[in-house]
Design an enzyme around this catalytic site. Structure first.
Site, PDB file in Angstrom:
ATOM      1  N   LYS A   1     -25.442   7.964  -2.642  1.00  0.00           N
ATOM      2  CA  LYS A   1     -24.022   8.305  -2.789  1.00  0.00           C
ATOM      3  C   LYS A   1     -23.658   8.582  -4.242  1.00  0.00           C
ATOM      4  CE  LYS A   1     -19.883   8.950  -1.335  1.00  0.00           C
ATOM      5  NZ  LYS A   1     -19.691  10.289  -0.772  1.00  0.00           N
TER       6      LYS A   1
ATOM      7  N   ASN B   1       0.867  -1.189   0.000  1.00  0.00           N
ATOM      8  CA  ASN B   1       0.000   0.000   0.000  1.00  0.00           C
ATOM      9  C   ASN B   1       0.892   1.225   0.000  1.00  0.00           C
ATOM     10  OD1 ASN B   1      -2.211  -1.542   0.253  1.00  0.00           O
ATOM     11  ND2 ASN B   1      -2.622  -1.031   2.400  1.00  0.00           N
TER      12      ASN B   1
HETATM   13  C1  F6R Z   1     -22.585  16.153  -1.330  1.00  0.00           C
HETATM   14  C2  F6R Z   1     -22.285  15.201  -2.391  1.00  0.00           C
HETATM   15  C3  F6R Z   1     -22.892  15.446  -3.726  1.00  0.00           C
HETATM   16  C4  F6R Z   1     -21.917  15.008  -4.827  1.00  0.00           C
HETATM   17  C5  F6R Z   1     -22.596  15.089  -6.201  1.00  0.00           C
HETATM   18  C6  F6R Z   1     -21.646  14.742  -7.302  1.00  0.00           C
HETATM   19  O1  F6R Z   1     -21.985  15.804  -0.122  1.00  0.00           O
HETATM   20  O2  F6R Z   1     -21.605  14.239  -2.187  1.00  0.00           O
HETATM   21  O3  F6R Z   1     -23.270  16.769  -3.889  1.00  0.00           O
HETATM   22  O4  F6R Z   1     -20.802  15.835  -4.791  1.00  0.00           O
HETATM   23  O5  F6R Z   1     -23.693  14.217  -6.229  1.00  0.00           O
HETATM   24  O6  F6R Z   1     -21.137  13.461  -7.150  1.00  0.00           O
HETATM   25  P1  F6R Z   1     -19.800  13.005  -7.843  1.00  0.00           P
HETATM   26  O7  F6R Z   1     -18.685  13.806  -7.267  1.00  0.00           O
HETATM   27  O8  F6R Z   1     -19.698  11.543  -7.522  1.00  0.00           O
HETATM   28  O9  F6R Z   1     -19.946  13.251  -9.306  1.00  0.00           O
END
Ligand code: F6R
Length: 588
Positions: free
Chosen positions: A583, A99
Site C-alpha cells: 500500500k 465527525n
Molecule cells: C495504485 C496505487 C499506486 C499509488 C502509488 C503512489 O492503485 O495505489 O499506484 O498511487 O504507489 O502512492 P501514494 O499516492 O501513496 O504516493
C-alpha cells in the site's frame, strides 16, 4: 474518517469505549480520546498515535463510579494531529466528540471570542461545546437544541455535560447509530456495537435527541419520533467491510460520501475556499510542476488539463522516480505540487526535497496529515479520504482529482459549484449498473490484453482504468490516447483484444467515435462507456447525460473501478491484497 463511540447504563463504560475505539481502528486515525462522567466530574483522557497509547493512559486513571462516556478516533482535517486537537473537546463543564466538518465554525468562533470566550484548539469541533455552554442557563436540552440550530455543515455529534446524566446526540451528513443492549450505545459504524447491543437505530439526517440510562428520546427536526430498530450484523469482519465482499468494493461505494467531505467548506456557492491557503501564496507563480507516482500521477495528469485550460498556468506532470534522477530546470516562478495518498512514497518525497532545495514554493495534496510529505511541504491540502485499505487506490484517486479540480477553479476564479455537486452525485454507485458490470465482466477474462482509450481528461482516466485492471486481475492492460492507436497499437487488434472506450459527449466526441470505429473495423472486442448510445460496439454501458466533462469523468471512473474489480473477482484473486504490491511504497 473519524470514529465515534458512546455509552450509558452499563457497569463499566470505559471498557466499551476502549473496545469500541479498537473496532474503529481500521478506519484510520492519528489520535484518540475518551470523556467519562465519574463522580460528578468529566474525566478526559487523550493520546496521539496508536490506540495503545490511549489505553495505557486510561489504565493509570482511577475511576470511582464511571457512569457514562463518549470516545473518538480522529483523522485530522482541521488542525494538526496533536493532543489539544484530539477529541473529546471540552468546555468548562461539558465535552463533545464530532465527525464531519462545521462549515461556519470560523464565524461562530469569532462571535464567541467577541463574547469573551477563549478557545484552546484549532479545530472546528470546539465551537460546538463552547456554543453549548454559551447557551446553557440551567437547561441542557434547550442549550443543545439552540446549538444545533447554529451549526452548518456535516456532523455526527455526541455531547455530555456535568449537569445531566444524559448523552446528547445529533446527526446530519455523517453516520451515527444508537443501539440497545444491556445499556444504550453509540457508534459511527456497526463494528463496535456487535457483541454489546442487539438492536440498532441507524440515525437519519436531521435526527437528534438524548439518551439516559434506559430510554432514547429521538426527534426528527422538531417532531418527536420512535426509533426504528434493526438487527445488527452477526460478524465484526463483515461489519468492518460494511457488508461488502472487499474493502475495495466498500471504498468504491463510499466515494460519493467521501467527496462530500473533500469539498465541504471548500466548494461554496460563492466559489472555492481553501482555509489552508492564502491567495498571496501563488504570487509570482507562472508554472506548475506536479510530481507523483502511480494513481496519484494519473490524477496529476487530469490536473494538467484543468489547470492549463481553466487557470491558464503552464503545467507539467512528472513521474517522481524519473524526475528525481534527471536534471530538471526548476525555476522560482514554479509552484511544485506533490500528490500522494500515503504521504510516504519515497520517490515523491525526494522530488519534494529537491524542489525545496531549489527554492520553489511547494504544495502537497495528501491524505495523511503529519506524514513525511505533509511535514516537508510549505502548504498542504488534505484530501479527507479517510484510510484506504484496498491496495488498489480508488477513493483516494477520486479525492485527488476533485482537489485538483477545485484548485484549478480557485486559481481561475471560476465557480463550478453545481457541476462539482453533480459529479459527487453521479459517483454514487447505481446497484443495477453494478449488476450489469458483474454480468458483462465474464466476456473479458481470456483475451490477450486490454486497451483503455480516451482523449483529453479521459486519457488519464484510461491510464488509471488500465492500472486498476492490471493491479488486481493480473491481465495486461494499457491506457492510450484514443487518437494514438493508429500509430502502432492498432496492429494488435483482433477479437481477443479488449478495448474499453471512454467516449465523452462533451469533449472530442466525433473524433473519439472514429477511433472506436477503426478498432471495431479490425474486429477488436469493444466496451463503450458513454451517455450516447452507439450500436457498433460489443458492449455498452450508459452514463447520465450532462454538459460537463468532469461529471462524465467521475461516473466513468466508477465504472472502470467496478469492471476491474469484477474481472479480478471472477479470476479468483484477492482484490484487497494483490500479489507483489504494497500500500505504501517507501523504497525506491
Ligand atoms: C495504485 C496505487 C499506486 C499509488 C502509488 C503512489 O492503485 O495505489 O499506484 O498511487 O504507489 O502512492 P501514494 O499516492 O501513496 O504516493
Amino acid at each position: 474518517m473519524c470514529g465515534i463511540v458512546g455509552c450509558i447504563g452499563i457497569e463499566n463504560p470505559v471498557d466499551y469505549l476502549i473496545d469500541g475505539l479498537k473496532e474503529l481502528e481500521y478506519r484510520g486515525y492519528d489520535s484518540a480520546g475518551i470523556a467519562v462522567k465519574d463522580n460528578n466530574e468529566i474525566k478526559v483522557i487523550k493520546a496521539v498515535g496508536k490506540l495503545k497509547n490511549l489505553e495505557d493512559k486510561v489504565k493509570n486513571v482511577k475511576f470511582y463510579n464511571p457512569e457514562f462516556g463518549i470516545g473518538h478516533t480522529r483523522w485530522a482535517t482541521h488542525g494538526k494531529p496533536t493532543e489539544i486537537n484530539a477529541h473529546p473537546h471540552v468546555g468548562k463543564f461539558s465535552a463533545v466528540v464530532h465527525n464531519g466538518i462545521i462549515e461556519n465554525y470560523q464565524e461562530i468562533k469569532k462571535f464567541l471570542q467577541k463574547e469573551g470566550i477563549d478557545f484552546i484548539s484549532q479545530t472546528d469541533t470546539e465551537v460546538i461545546v463552547r456554543l453549548f455552554e454559551y447557551f446553557y442557563n440551567g437547561d441542557s436540552f434547550e442549550a443543545f437544541k439552540k446549538t444545533l440550530e447554529k451549526l452548518e455543515g456535516a456532523y455526527a455529534v455526541l455531547l455530555i455535560t456535568n449537569s445531566d446524566n444524559k448523552i446528547f446526540f445529533a446527526k446530519k451528513g455523517s453516520p451515527l447509530i444508537v443501539a440497545k443492549g444491556e445499556g444504550i450505545y453509540f457508534a459511527s459504524s456497526d463494528a463496535p456495537l456487535i457483541g454489546y447491543a442487539n438492536r440498532a437505530h441507524y440515525l437519519e439526517d436531521e435526527e437528534w435527541g438524548y439518551v439516559n440510562e434506559n430510554e432514547i428520546i429521538l426527534f426528527r427536526k422538531n417532531e418527536k419520533i420512535s426509533p426504528y430498530f434493526k438487527e445488527l450484523p452477526a460478524s465484526k469482519e463483515s461489519a468492518k467491510k460494511g457488508g461488502f465482499r472487499f474493502y475495495m468494493e466498500k471504498e468504491i461505494y463510499e466515494q460519493s460520501d467521501i467527496l462530500k467531505e473533500t469539498t465541504l467548506g471548500r466548494n461554496t456557492p460563492n466559489g472555492i475556499k481553501f482555509d489552508e491557503l492564502d491567495r498571496s501564496f501563488f504570487d509570482g507563480i507562472s508554472n506548475i510542476i506536479i510530481s507523483a507516482c502511480g494513481t496519484s500521477y494519473h490524477a496529476g495528469l487530469v490536473g494538467k488539463y484543468l489547470l492549463e485550460r481553466d487557470a491558464k498556468i503552464r503545467t507539467n506532470v512528472e513521474v517522481a522516480s524519473e524526475l528525481r534522477y534527471r536534471a530538471p530546470l526548476l525555476t522560482k516562478d514554479t509552484l511544485f505540487i506533490v500528490i500522494s495518498q500515503s504521504g510516504e512514497t519515497a520517490d515523491t518525497l525526494e522530488t519534494l526535497k529537491m524542489a525545496k532545495k531549489a527554492g520553489l514554493k511547494t504544495l502537497a495534496l495528501c491524505n495523511v496529515d503529519n506524514s513525511s510529505i505533509v511535514r516537508e511541504a510549505d502548504k498542504t491540502i488534505l484530501l479527507r479520504a479517510g484510510i484506504e485499505k484496498g491496495v488498489a487506490s480508488t477513493k483516494a484517486f477520486a479525492t485527488q482529482v476533485m482537489t485538483l479540480w477545485m484548485l484549478s477553479n480557485y486559481l481561475a476564479q471560476k465557480n463550478e459549484y453545481d457541476a462539482i455537486n453533480e459529479a459527487i452525485e453521479v459517483t454514487k454507485v447505481d446497484i443495477s449498473l453494478h449488476e450489469k458490470i458483474k454480468r458483462l465482466s465474464k466476456r473479458y477474462l481470456h483475451g490477450h490484453g486490454f486497451f483503455y482509450i480516451g482523449r483529453d481528461i479521459f486519457f488519464p482516466l484510461a491510464l488509471e482504468g488500465a492500472l486498476k485492471l492490471k493491479e488486481i486481475s493480473y491481465i495486461h492492460a494499457e491506457g492510450y490516447p484514443a487518437g494514438e492507436m493508429k500509430h502502432g497499437p492498432i496492429a494488435l487488434a483482433d477479437e481477443d483484444l479488449y478495448v474499453v472506450a471512454l467516449l465523452s459527449k462533451n469533449i472530442l466526441y466525433e473524433k473519439t467515435k472514429s477511433n472506436i470505429e477503426e478498432l471495431v473495423a479490425r474486429d477488436a472486442t469493444v466496451l463503450t462507456i458513454s451517455s450516447e448510445y452507439i450500436e457498433m460496439t460489443d458492449d455498452f454501458v450508459k452514463i447520465n447525460k450532462t454538459n460537463h466533462p468532469m461529471v462524465e469523468f467521475f461516473e466513468m471512473m466508477v465504472i472502470t473501478q467496478l469492471l476491474a474489480m469484477e474481472v479480478a473477482i471472477r479470476m479468483g484473486n484477492d482484490v484487497d491484497m494483490p500479489r507483489n504490491l504494497a500500500k505504501s511504497v517507501t523504497v525506491e
